[in-house]
Write an enzyme that holds these catalytic residues in place. Structure first.
Site, PDB file in Angstrom:
ATOM      1  CG  HIS A  31      -1.902   1.046   1.314  1.00 47.05           C
ATOM      2  ND1 HIS A  31      -3.105   0.994   0.636  1.00 47.05           N
ATOM      3  CD2 HIS A  31      -1.903   2.215   1.996  1.00 47.05           C
ATOM      4  CE1 HIS A  31      -3.803   2.083   0.903  1.00 47.05           C
ATOM      5  NE2 HIS A  31      -3.099   2.849   1.716  1.00 47.05           N
ATOM      6  CG  MET A 135      -9.898   6.889   4.343  1.00 42.90           C
ATOM      7  SD  MET A 135      -8.240   6.172   4.207  1.00 42.90           S
ATOM      8  CE  MET A 135      -7.496   6.592   5.783  1.00 42.90           C
TER       9      MET A 135
END
Ligand code: DX5
Ligand code: ZN
Length: 214
Positions: A31, A135
């Site tokens: 990521h 998120m």
């Protein structure tokens, strides 16, 4: 469940070794948090650094754009060899166009939503998205506390995806992921767990990655 260590928490003076360490430790993706100092109050790295890391690993690259005008970075990220790009719904206007722009390059497209941004921003796009990034902290920094109400949001998104005929939609969760919440995240329907400090913050990365699998 895929584990995606976030390079944000790595030792920036030894990036190639850090990436190879998590690859050997069993990571599924890498990521990459691209921040522009405007959409979020922090700056990280961009396509030149990502490109320099490409020959160092076989891990698929998952670029998370925390930037205004995300479309400005697609060409360079494609040239850098990324496999996934997510951009923030809050930072873009023409979401459908941007998703197609990413996919036309043979890259998987994801829409990222801040904790307080409603799932409605993704609803009409579920038939075309490859993944949604939920998120679970406010974007910008590693090492923050997991926001518990996002678990319900993941459950709701899983239901919405089923109803939209997209049981295959990947749900990626980013922020505050640790062995304390992986069971709850799995139960809620997450497929990809981003983990910064809970992997790079530990000296034994293999053990840290295994601790997140359940
Ligand atoms: C935060 C980034 C995350 C970050 C997560 O804005 O998007 O990817 O690296 O770090 P942890 O896992 O430490 O919360
Ligand atoms: Zn991220």
């Amino acid at each position: 469940m895929l584990i995606a260590p976030s390079l944000l928490s790595a030792d920036f003076s030894r990036l190639a070794e850090e990436v190879q360490d998590v690859e050997q430790g069993g990571a599924d993706l890498l990521h990459l948090d691209v921040m522009d100092g405007q959409f979020v109050p922090n700056l990280t790295f961009g396509a030149p650094v990502i490109k320099a890391l490409r020959p160092c690993t076989k891990l698929p690259f998952d670029a998370h754009l925390m930037t205004c005008r995300p479309e400005l970075y697609f060409d360079a990220l494609e040239a850098a060899g990324v496999q996934m790009i997510s951009f923030h719904a809050e930072a873009a206007v023409h979401h459908d166009r941007l998703i197609h722009d990413i996919q036309d390059r043979g890259i998987q497209a994801g829409l990222a939503l801040n904790p307080g941004t409603p799932l409605a921003m993704a609803e009409e796009l579920l038939p075309i998205l490859d993944f949604v990034l939920i998120m679970s902290v406010n974007p910008g920094f590693g090492g923050q506390k997991f926001i518990a109400y996002t678990l319900d949001k993941i459950r709701k998104l899983r239901r919405m995806a089923e109803e939209a005929g997209r049981p295959d939609l990947q749900i990626e969760v980013d922020g505050g992921v640790s062995s304390d919440n992986v069971h709850a995240l799995k139960e809620a329907g997450a497929d990809v767990l981003v983990a910064g400090s809970s992997v790079f913050g530990k000296s034994d990365r293999k053990a840290a990655i295994e601790a997140l699998r359940c």
